[in-house]
Design a protein around this motif. Structure first.
Motif, short mmCIF file in Angstrom:
data_model
loop_
_atom_site.label_atom_id
_atom_site.label_comp_id
_atom_site.label_asym_id
_atom_site.label_seq_id
_atom_site.Cartn_x
_atom_site.Cartn_y
_atom_site.Cartn_z
N ARG A 54 -106.80 -46.34 -0.17
CA ARG A 54 -107.09 -45.19 0.67
C ARG A 54 -106.27 -45.36 1.95
NH1 ARG A 54 -111.23 -43.36 2.39
NH2 ARG A 54 -110.31 -42.97 4.42
N GLY A 55 -106.21 -44.33 2.75
CA GLY A 55 -105.52 -44.43 4.03
C GLY A 55 -104.05 -44.76 3.86
N THR A 56 -103.49 -45.43 4.87
CA THR A 56 -102.08 -45.80 4.86
C THR A 56 -101.94 -47.29 5.09
OG1 THR A 56 -101.45 -43.64 5.77
CG2 THR A 56 -99.84 -45.41 5.96
N ALA A 57 -101.27 -47.97 4.15
CA ALA A 57 -101.02 -49.40 4.30
C ALA A 57 -99.75 -49.59 5.11
CB ALA A 57 -100.88 -50.06 2.94
N GLU A 58 -99.86 -50.25 6.25
CA GLU A 58 -98.69 -50.53 7.07
C GLU A 58 -97.93 -51.70 6.44
OE1 GLU A 58 -95.72 -50.61 9.29
OE2 GLU A 58 -97.21 -49.04 9.71
N PRO A 59 -96.73 -51.49 5.90
CA PRO A 59 -96.02 -52.55 5.16
C PRO A 59 -95.85 -53.85 5.95
CG PRO A 59 -94.93 -50.44 4.86
CD PRO A 59 -95.96 -50.23 5.92
N SER A 60 -95.60 -53.73 7.25
CA SER A 60 -95.41 -54.93 8.07
C SER A 60 -96.67 -55.34 8.82
CB SER A 60 -94.27 -54.69 9.07
OG SER A 60 -94.58 -53.60 9.92
N GLY A 61 -97.77 -54.64 8.55
CA GLY A 61 -99.01 -54.92 9.26
C GLY A 61 -99.69 -56.18 8.76
N PRO A 62 -100.64 -56.69 9.53
CA PRO A 62 -101.36 -57.89 9.12
C PRO A 62 -102.45 -57.59 8.10
CG PRO A 62 -102.28 -57.06 11.16
CD PRO A 62 -101.10 -56.16 10.82
N VAL A 63 -102.91 -58.64 7.44
CA VAL A 63 -104.13 -58.55 6.66
C VAL A 63 -105.28 -58.71 7.66
CG1 VAL A 63 -105.58 -59.70 4.94
CG2 VAL A 63 -103.13 -59.43 4.53
N MET A 64 -106.27 -57.86 7.55
CA MET A 64 -107.42 -57.91 8.46
C MET A 64 -108.65 -58.31 7.67
SD MET A 64 -108.92 -54.80 10.76
CE MET A 64 -110.57 -54.89 11.48
N ALA A 65 -109.38 -59.28 8.19
CA ALA A 65 -110.60 -59.74 7.53
C ALA A 65 -111.79 -59.49 8.44
CB ALA A 65 -110.52 -61.23 7.20
N ALA A 66 -112.83 -58.88 7.88
CA ALA A 66 -114.08 -58.69 8.62
C ALA A 66 -114.93 -59.93 8.39
CB ALA A 66 -114.81 -57.45 8.13
N VAL A 67 -115.27 -60.63 9.46
CA VAL A 67 -115.97 -61.91 9.37
C VAL A 67 -117.33 -61.80 10.05
CG1 VAL A 67 -115.86 -64.38 9.89
CG2 VAL A 67 -113.74 -63.10 9.46
N ASP A 68 -118.39 -62.16 9.31
CA ASP A 68 -119.72 -62.12 9.94
C ASP A 68 -120.42 -63.48 9.90
OD1 ASP A 68 -120.69 -62.46 7.36
OD2 ASP A 68 -121.56 -60.46 7.19
N GLY A 69 -119.79 -64.49 9.33
CA GLY A 69 -120.36 -65.83 9.33
C GLY A 69 -121.39 -66.09 8.26
N SER A 70 -121.68 -65.11 7.41
CA SER A 70 -122.68 -65.30 6.36
C SER A 70 -122.08 -66.03 5.17
CB SER A 70 -123.24 -63.95 5.91
OG SER A 70 -122.24 -63.20 5.24
N ALA A 71 -122.96 -66.61 4.35
CA ALA A 71 -122.51 -67.28 3.14
C ALA A 71 -121.84 -66.30 2.19
CB ALA A 71 -123.69 -67.97 2.45
N ALA A 72 -122.37 -65.08 2.13
CA ALA A 72 -121.81 -64.07 1.23
C ALA A 72 -120.42 -63.65 1.64
CB ALA A 72 -122.74 -62.85 1.18
N ASN A 73 -120.06 -63.90 2.89
CA ASN A 73 -118.75 -63.46 3.42
C ASN A 73 -117.65 -64.50 3.20
OD1 ASN A 73 -117.13 -63.19 6.50
ND2 ASN A 73 -117.22 -61.45 5.10
N ARG A 74 -118.03 -65.71 2.75
CA ARG A 74 -117.04 -66.79 2.63
C ARG A 74 -115.93 -66.46 1.65
NH1 ARG A 74 -121.69 -71.42 2.20
NH2 ARG A 74 -122.35 -71.35 4.40
N ALA A 75 -116.28 -65.86 0.52
CA ALA A 75 -115.27 -65.54 -0.48
C ALA A 75 -114.28 -64.53 0.06
CB ALA A 75 -115.93 -65.01 -1.76
N ALA A 76 -114.75 -63.59 0.88
CA ALA A 76 -113.86 -62.60 1.47
C ALA A 76 -112.87 -63.25 2.43
CB ALA A 76 -114.67 -61.52 2.19
N VAL A 77 -113.34 -64.21 3.22
CA VAL A 77 -112.46 -64.92 4.14
C VAL A 77 -111.39 -65.68 3.37
CG1 VAL A 77 -112.34 -66.74 5.88
CG2 VAL A 77 -114.21 -65.08 5.95
N ALA A 78 -111.79 -66.36 2.30
CA ALA A 78 -110.84 -67.10 1.48
C ALA A 78 -109.80 -66.17 0.86
CB ALA A 78 -111.58 -67.88 0.39
N PHE A 79 -110.24 -65.02 0.37
CA PHE A 79 -109.32 -64.05 -0.22
C PHE A 79 -108.33 -63.56 0.82
CE2 PHE A 79 -107.82 -59.86 -1.28
CZ PHE A 79 -107.56 -59.91 -2.64
N ALA A 80 -108.80 -63.29 2.04
CA ALA A 80 -107.93 -62.77 3.09
C ALA A 80 -106.85 -63.79 3.45
CB ALA A 80 -108.75 -62.41 4.32
N PHE A 81 -107.20 -65.07 3.52
CA PHE A 81 -106.20 -66.11 3.78
C PHE A 81 -105.16 -66.14 2.67
CE2 PHE A 81 -108.79 -67.96 7.13
CZ PHE A 81 -107.86 -68.61 7.92
#
Length: 301
Positions: free
Chosen positions: A148-175
Motif C-alpha cells: 500500500r502507499g508508496t515505498a521510497e526506494p532509498s528510504g529506511p526500513v522502519m520498525a515499530a518497537v514496543d518492547g513486548s515479547a510478541a514484538n521481538r520477531a518483528a524487530v528481528a525481521f526489520a534488522f
C-alpha cells in the motif's frame, strides 16, 4: 500451468487476482525473493461461485472453463512481469482451487514471506483494506507484506518497537530486511506520558496512570533493550533510535512517510487474549504511507 496447491519450501509467495494492486504486490514479492535468494510462487485462488456468478446458480462447464482460463492468463501475466522484475529468480505460477482465505493461509506456513495487495477485485468502494489482506495479517504463519502507499526506494526500513515479547520477531525481521537492502533501520518507539501499564498495580496506592515527565528515560531504555543483541548479528546495519511522544497509531502513520517499509508485530502490549491482530497493526495497515509487513510472534508461527 499448475492447478493445485503445491508445497512451498521457504519461498516467497504472492497472491494475485489480475488487479493492478496485486501486480504491484507481485513486483514487491519478486524483489524480496531476489534479496533472499529464494524462489517466487505466484498463486491465484479460484473458488466457486466466483464474483460474477449469482449465488445458488450452478456454473456450467463452459463457464467454469472460461473462468479457469482467465485465471491462468492472469497468473501467466504476473509470472512474466515477475521474471522481468527479478530476472535471476525462479518463478512458478499456479491456479489453486478452493476458498481464498484458507488456501493462502495454508501456503503461508512453509513460506518465508507472503505478499498481497491492500485490496483487489471486488472491493467495495471506500473499503481501504481488503478482507484477504486483513485475514492474512491476522492468521498467516509467516510475515505478511501488504503493499500500500508508496515505498521510497532509498528510504529506511522502519520498525515499530514496543518492547513486548510478541514484538521481538518483528524487530528481528526489520534488522534482516535492512541488512538485505543495505539501508538504515529506524527503530521507532512511541510513548505517552499517561500511558497505562500492562497490568494494574497490586498496591492500590500506586498510581495507575503515568505522570508527565517521569518516563522518557525509561522509554529510551526500553527501546535500547529491545534492540540489544541485534547489532552484533547485523553490524552492517546503521540504526537510528527514535523515541516519539504521542498517540501510537498517529505517530507511526506520520513517521511512515518516506520509509521503504514499516514493520510491525501482529500484536503487542495491551492486546486482549485471543486478539490475533492488535489495534496499532490494524491502523497502520489501513493508513500507513508505505508498504507494511506484519510479523507474527514466534509462538504464533
Amino acid at each position: 500451468m499448475e492447478t493445485s496447491v503445491v508445497e512451498t519450501g521457504n519461498e516467497v509467495v504472492v497472491g494475485v487476482d489480475g488487479s493492478e494492486v496485486s501486480l504491484a504486490a507481485m513486483e514487491h514479492a519478486a524483489e524480496e525473493a531476489a534479496l533472499r535468494g529464494t524462489g517466487l510462487r505466484v498463486v491465484q485462488v479460484l473458488s466457486w461461485p466466483t464474483a460474477p456468478v449469482l449465488r445458488g446458480v450452478t456454473v456450467a462447464g463452459s463457464a467454469a472453463e472460461a473462468f479457469h482460463s482467465r485465471a491462468e492468463a492472469s497468473v501467466e501475466e504476473a509470472v512474466s512481469r515477475a521474471r522481468t522484475t527479478a530476472p535471476g529468480v525462479e518463478v512458478t505460477g499456479s491456479v489453486a482451487m478452493g476458498e481464498v482465505l484458507p488456501v493462502l493461509t495454508e501456503l503461508s506456513a512453509p513460506a518465508s514471506l507472503i505478499a498481497v495487495g491492500s485490496k483487489g477485485r471486488g472491493a467495495f468502494s471506500g473499503l481501504l483494506l481488503g478482507s484477504v489482506a486483513m485475514h492474512l495479517a491476522s492468521h498467516s504463519r509467516c510475515p505478511v507484506l501488504v503493499v500500500r502507499g508508496t515505498a521510497e526506494p532509498s528510504g529506511p526500513v522502519m520498525a515499530a518497537v514496543d518492547g513486548s515479547a510478541a514484538n521481538r520477531a518483528a524487530v528481528a525481521f526489520a534488522f534482516e530486511e535492512a541488512s538485505l537492502r543495505e539501508v538504515d533501520l529506524v527503530a521507532t518507539h512511541v510513548w505517552s506520558e499517561w500511558s497505562v501499564p500492562p497490568t494494574v498495580p497490586r498496591d492500590p496506592s500506586e498510581a495507575y496512570a503515568r505522570k508527565p515527565g517521569e518516563l522518557r528515560d525509561e522509554e529510551e531504555a526500553l527501546l535500547s533493550e529491545a534492540l540489544a543483541g541485534h547489532a552484533g548479528r547485523y553490524p552492517d546495519v546503521r540504526v537510528e533510535h527514535r523515541v516519539l511522544r504521542g498517540r501510537t497509531r498517529e505517530r507511526l502513520m506520520d513517521a511512515s512517510k518516506g520509509a521503504r517499509m514499516l514493520v510491525v508485530g501482529a500484536r503487542g502490549h495491551g492486546g486482549f487474549t485471543g486478539m490475533l491482530l492488535g489495534s496499532v497493526s490494524q491502523a497502520v495497515l489501513h493508513h500507513a504511507h508505505c508498504p507494511v509487513v506484519v510479523v507474527p510472534a514466534e509462538g504464533d508461527r
